[in-house]
Write a protein that holds these residues in place. Structure first.
Motif, PDB file in Angstrom:
ATOM      1  N   ALA A 198       0.824  -1.216   0.000  1.00  0.00           N
ATOM      2  CA  ALA A 198       0.000   0.000   0.000  1.00  0.00           C
ATOM      3  C   ALA A 198       0.855   1.261   0.000  1.00  0.00           C
ATOM      4  N   ASP A 199       2.026   1.194   0.646  1.00  0.00           N
ATOM      5  CA  ASP A 199       2.889   2.369   0.757  1.00  0.00           C
ATOM      6  C   ASP A 199       3.955   2.445  -0.337  1.00  0.00           C
ATOM      7  N   ALA A 200       4.068   1.397  -1.146  1.00  0.00           N
ATOM      8  CA  ALA A 200       5.151   1.350  -2.130  1.00  0.00           C
ATOM      9  C   ALA A 200       4.839   2.231  -3.337  1.00  0.00           C
ATOM     10  N   PRO A 201       5.836   2.983  -3.832  1.00  0.00           N
ATOM     11  CA  PRO A 201       5.605   3.784  -5.034  1.00  0.00           C
ATOM     12  C   PRO A 201       5.527   2.887  -6.272  1.00  0.00           C
ATOM     13  N   ARG A 202       4.903   3.385  -7.304  1.00  0.00           N
ATOM     14  CA  ARG A 202       4.817   2.637  -8.562  1.00  0.00           C
ATOM     15  C   ARG A 202       6.219   2.487  -9.159  1.00  0.00           C
ATOM     16  N   PRO A 203       6.585   1.283  -9.609  1.00  0.00           N
ATOM     17  CA  PRO A 203       7.915   1.095 -10.188  1.00  0.00           C
ATOM     18  C   PRO A 203       8.137   2.013 -11.385  1.00  0.00           C
ATOM     19  N   SER A 204       9.354   2.504 -11.521  1.00  0.00           N
ATOM     20  CA  SER A 204       9.693   3.378 -12.649  1.00  0.00           C
ATOM     21  C   SER A 204       9.671   2.582 -13.950  1.00  0.00           C
ATOM     22  N   ALA A 205       9.677   3.313 -15.061  1.00  0.00           N
ATOM     23  CA  ALA A 205       9.694   2.653 -16.374  1.00  0.00           C
ATOM     24  C   ALA A 205      10.947   1.800 -16.526  1.00  0.00           C
ATOM     25  N   ALA A 206      12.078   2.291 -15.995  1.00  0.00           N
ATOM     26  CA  ALA A 206      13.325   1.530 -16.090  1.00  0.00           C
ATOM     27  C   ALA A 206      13.218   0.220 -15.328  1.00  0.00           C
ATOM     28  N   LYS A 207      12.643   0.256 -14.133  1.00  0.00           N
ATOM     29  CA  LYS A 207      12.497  -0.964 -13.336  1.00  0.00           C
ATOM     30  C   LYS A 207      11.573  -1.962 -14.023  1.00  0.00           C
ATOM     31  N   ARG A 208      10.499  -1.466 -14.611  1.00  0.00           N
ATOM     32  CA  ARG A 208       9.580  -2.367 -15.296  1.00  0.00           C
ATOM     33  C   ARG A 208      10.251  -3.010 -16.509  1.00  0.00           C
ATOM     34  N   LEU A 209      11.049  -2.220 -17.238  1.00  0.00           N
ATOM     35  CA  LEU A 209      11.740  -2.748 -18.411  1.00  0.00           C
ATOM     36  C   LEU A 209      12.757  -3.813 -18.007  1.00  0.00           C
ATOM     37  N   VAL A 210      13.543  -3.540 -16.976  1.00  0.00           N
ATOM     38  CA  VAL A 210      14.582  -4.491 -16.570  1.00  0.00           C
ATOM     39  C   VAL A 210      13.961  -5.750 -15.984  1.00  0.00           C
ATOM     40  N   ALA A 211      12.824  -5.622 -15.315  1.00  0.00           N
ATOM     41  CA  ALA A 211      12.128  -6.815 -14.827  1.00  0.00           C
ATOM     42  C   ALA A 211      11.692  -7.686 -16.001  1.00  0.00           C
ATOM     43  N   ARG A 212      11.199  -7.060 -17.062  1.00  0.00           N
ATOM     44  CA  ARG A 212      10.809  -7.818 -18.254  1.00  0.00           C
ATOM     45  C   ARG A 212      12.040  -8.457 -18.902  1.00  0.00           C
ATOM     46  N   TYR A 213      13.134  -7.707 -18.956  1.00  0.00           N
ATOM     47  CA  TYR A 213      14.372  -8.241 -19.527  1.00  0.00           C
ATOM     48  C   TYR A 213      14.867  -9.438 -18.723  1.00  0.00           C
ATOM     49  N   SER A 214      14.821  -9.347 -17.401  1.00  0.00           N
ATOM     50  CA  SER A 214      15.270 -10.451 -16.558  1.00  0.00           C
ATOM     51  C   SER A 214      14.440 -11.699 -16.802  1.00  0.00           C
ATOM     52  N   ALA A 215      13.132 -11.529 -16.919  1.00  0.00           N
ATOM     53  CA  ALA A 215      12.262 -12.679 -17.165  1.00  0.00           C
ATOM     54  C   ALA A 215      12.542 -13.281 -18.548  1.00  0.00           C
ATOM     55  N   LEU A 216      12.741 -12.424 -19.544  1.00  0.00           N
ATOM     56  CA  LEU A 216      13.038 -12.901 -20.896  1.00  0.00           C
ATOM     57  C   LEU A 216      14.392 -13.594 -20.937  1.00  0.00           C
ATOM     58  N   LEU A 217      15.357 -13.012 -20.237  1.00  0.00           N
ATOM     59  CA  LEU A 217      16.696 -13.585 -20.198  1.00  0.00           C
ATOM     60  C   LEU A 217      16.663 -14.972 -19.542  1.00  0.00           C
ATOM     61  N   GLU A 218      15.929 -15.102 -18.448  1.00  0.00           N
ATOM     62  CA  GLU A 218      15.844 -16.410 -17.779  1.00  0.00           C
ATOM     63  C   GLU A 218      15.211 -17.450 -18.707  1.00  0.00           C
ATOM     64  N   ARG A 219      14.270 -17.037 -19.503  1.00  0.00           N
ATOM     65  CA  ARG A 219      13.618 -17.971 -20.415  1.00  0.00           C
ATOM     66  C   ARG A 219      14.526 -18.387 -21.569  1.00  0.00           C
ATOM     67  N   ASP A 220      15.306 -17.436 -22.091  1.00  0.00           N
ATOM     68  CA  ASP A 220      16.005 -17.662 -23.361  1.00  0.00           C
ATOM     69  C   ASP A 220      17.519 -17.520 -23.288  1.00  0.00           C
ATOM     70  N   PHE A 221      18.131 -17.591 -22.097  1.00  0.00           N
ATOM     71  CA  PHE A 221      19.570 -17.358 -22.032  1.00  0.00           C
ATOM     72  C   PHE A 221      20.373 -18.427 -22.769  1.00  0.00           C
ATOM     73  N   ARG A 222      19.785 -19.578 -23.029  1.00  0.00           N
ATOM     74  CA  ARG A 222      20.483 -20.632 -23.768  1.00  0.00           C
ATOM     75  C   ARG A 222      20.422 -20.448 -25.281  1.00  0.00           C
ATOM     76  N   SER A 223      19.687 -19.450 -25.747  1.00  0.00           N
ATOM     77  CA  SER A 223      19.409 -19.325 -27.174  1.00  0.00           C
ATOM     78  C   SER A 223      20.608 -18.886 -27.998  1.00  0.00           C
ATOM     79  N   GLY A 224      21.628 -18.301 -27.381  1.00  0.00           N
ATOM     80  CA  GLY A 224      22.741 -17.741 -28.138  1.00  0.00           C
ATOM     81  C   GLY A 224      22.494 -16.315 -28.568  1.00  0.00           C
ATOM     82  N   HIS A 225      21.346 -15.736 -28.259  1.00  0.00           N
ATOM     83  CA  HIS A 225      21.042 -14.352 -28.617  1.00  0.00           C
ATOM     84  C   HIS A 225      21.841 -13.392 -27.751  1.00  0.00           C
ATOM     85  N   GLY A 226      22.151 -12.224 -28.323  1.00  0.00           N
ATOM     86  CA  GLY A 226      22.848 -11.176 -27.600  1.00  0.00           C
ATOM     87  C   GLY A 226      21.874 -10.120 -27.097  1.00  0.00           C
TER      88      GLY A 226
END
Length: 290
Positions: free
Chosen positions: A178-206
């Motif tokens: 209830a007291d937490a501020p809304r995550p910044s755009a940067a935090k939301r982007l990096v959270a998405r990147y972390s989830a994508l990276l965990e899914r596809d880190f074996r792919s060989g993509h950069g």
């Protein structure tokens, strides 16, 4: 102290191609997978990389720090932790944290088949009041007591106490959210990147491939990563791949060539170069040292 520094992974990565299914060796689950409580200091036995390197678990975990301080990166965001911090990490969320000589506490691993109602998102709770601190410590002690018991119904009793731990988390998260501020755009982007990276880190993509999938430039992605966790996007990618490499080298007899292929490297030679740059050892030397 700066963690996880190394050369860009892009110089070692395989050119972008159709992603093939990873060999089963790369998908070996962590063992054991049952409910257990482990002293946090013991998690680093066998190498600090086991806690400091970015990785995800296939089961939920709660870290209860009772002494010491350091930094923890979870879902792409780095924060400091100290005494009486409870950190809940859902299955599949990338994380890594420092463990110093003064760090004490317990790690509660719920097991891959746990039916306890738990938060769906990562949580970092700073428990300032003595009542909730004592309550959590008491629940953990009760779970451990039943795990160590040979009395009838001990397993069932441990699961019931674990359910109370889930309730404790829910009650602590409600006011904090209830007291937490809304995550910044940067935090939301990096959270998405972390989830994508965990899914596809074996792919060989950069990084550029991941950035394109996220709809941003690699420069913007790296800037956001530095803002939220103090590290470049390629550092997070490399660290995840190198954790998996060390895990397979230390805990299995999977051939080095197969590990290199499973992690998306163009050849075993490229893998060896990347691994040596990160650890100071070749894969074979690392395996022999273990």
């Amino acid at each position: 102290m700066k963690l996880f520094t190394a050369p860009p992974l892009s110089q070692f990565a395989r050119p972008r191609t159709e992603t093939a299914p990873a060999p089963r060796a790369a998908l070996l689950p962590e063992t054991p997978s049952n409910l257990r409580i482990v002293p946090i200091a013991r998690l680093a036995q066998g190498g600090r990389w086991r806690v400091e390197a970015m990785r995800a678990l296939s089961e939920p975990c709660l870290l209860w720090f009772t002494r010491g301080q350091g930094r923890i990166t979870m879902g792409g965001e780095t924060r400091g932790y100290g005494p009486h911090n409870a950190v809940f990490i859902p299955a599949g969320v990338m994380h890594g944290f420092e463990v110093g000589p003064q760090t004490h506490g317990q790690a509660i691993f719920f097991g891959r088949d746990s039916d306890v109602t738990l938060p769906e998102t990562p949580q970092h709770l700073r428990i300032r009041e003595a009542g909730p601190q004592a309550e959590l410590s008491g629940i953990i002690e009760a779970v451990q007591r039943e795990l160590d018991s040979t009395r009838p119904g001990a397993d069932r009793a441990a699961r019931h106490h674990l359910g109370l731990l889930g309730v404790w988390l829910e009650r602590q998260i409600a006011p904090a959210t209830a007291d937490a501020p809304r995550p910044s755009a940067a935090k939301r982007l990096v959270a998405r990147y972390s989830a994508l990276l965990e899914r596809d880190f074996r792919s060989g993509h950069g990084v550029s491939d991941f950035a394109a999938e996220l709809g941003v430039t690699s420069t913007h992605l790296t800037r956001s990563c530095r803002e939220t966790c103090g590290r470049a996007a390629h550092d997070l990618l490399q660290d995840r791949k190198m954790f998996e490499a060390r895990r397979l080298l230390a805990d299995t007899r999977v051939p080095v060539k197969q590990i290199a292929d499973a992690l998306g490297f163009a050849s075993p030679a490229y893998f060896t170069r990347a691994f040596h740059a990160k650890t100071g050892k070749t894969p074979t030397q690392f395996r022999r040292a273990g």
